[in-house]
Scaffold this motif. Structure first.
Motif, short mmCIF file in Angstrom:
data_model
loop_
_atom_site.label_atom_id
_atom_site.label_comp_id
_atom_site.label_asym_id
_atom_site.label_seq_id
_atom_site.Cartn_x
_atom_site.Cartn_y
_atom_site.Cartn_z
N ILE A 26 0.86 -1.18 0.00
CA ILE A 26 0.00 0.00 0.00
C ILE A 26 0.90 1.23 0.00
O ILE A 26 1.60 1.49 0.98
CB ILE A 26 -0.93 0.00 1.23
N PRO A 27 0.90 1.99 -1.10
CA PRO A 27 1.74 3.18 -1.16
C PRO A 27 1.36 4.20 -0.08
O PRO A 27 0.20 4.27 0.34
CB PRO A 27 1.46 3.75 -2.56
N SER A 28 2.32 4.96 0.34
CA SER A 28 2.07 6.01 1.33
C SER A 28 0.98 6.95 0.82
O SER A 28 0.94 7.29 -0.36
CB SER A 28 3.37 6.80 1.56
N GLY A 29 0.09 7.34 1.71
CA GLY A 29 -0.97 8.26 1.35
C GLY A 29 -2.19 7.60 0.72
O GLY A 29 -3.08 8.28 0.22
N GLN A 30 -2.22 6.26 0.73
CA GLN A 30 -3.36 5.55 0.16
C GLN A 30 -3.90 4.53 1.15
O GLN A 30 -3.24 4.17 2.12
CB GLN A 30 -2.95 4.85 -1.14
N ARG A 31 -5.13 4.11 0.89
CA ARG A 31 -5.76 3.07 1.70
C ARG A 31 -6.16 1.92 0.79
O ARG A 31 -6.42 2.11 -0.39
CB ARG A 31 -7.01 3.61 2.39
N LEU A 32 -6.24 0.75 1.38
CA LEU A 32 -6.68 -0.44 0.66
C LEU A 32 -8.13 -0.71 1.06
O LEU A 32 -8.43 -0.88 2.24
CB LEU A 32 -5.80 -1.64 1.02
N ILE A 33 -9.00 -0.74 0.07
CA ILE A 33 -10.42 -0.94 0.29
C ILE A 33 -10.85 -2.22 -0.43
O ILE A 33 -10.49 -2.44 -1.58
CB ILE A 33 -11.26 0.24 -0.25
#
Length: 90
Positions: A26-33
């Protein structure tokens, strides 16, 4: 359980991730949905935390959910995806 987002908004604003047999980076600044589908309705839990991912993936692997689609969503777009509850397929 954790945070739930709006299914339609996640599908529209998120970037699809095409593997879920293992938790993706998960890249920095993102969320996994995850958009979880049981054939009747869909929900969109935030599975950024490893424990949340494992819980939903295990339910999917056991057949409690028919489909599991993953999306990366930028942190600044989360507010644009308010929880709409269960999204029925009818």
């Amino acid at each position: 359980m954790g945070t739930y987002l709006g299914v339609r908004a996640v599908e529209r604003l998120g970037k699809p991730v095409y593997s879920h047999s293992s938790r993706p980076e998960i890249p920095s600044g993102q969320r996994l949905i995850a958009v979880m589908d049981n054939g009747l309705y869909k929900i969109a839990p935030d599975v950024t935390r490893p424990s949340e991912y494992k819980e939903f993936y295990d339910c999917y692997a056991q057949g409690q959910w028919i489909e599991m689609h993953l999306y990366l969503l930028e942190e600044d777009k989360v507010a644009q995806c308010p929880d709409e509850g269960r999204v029925y397929k009818f």
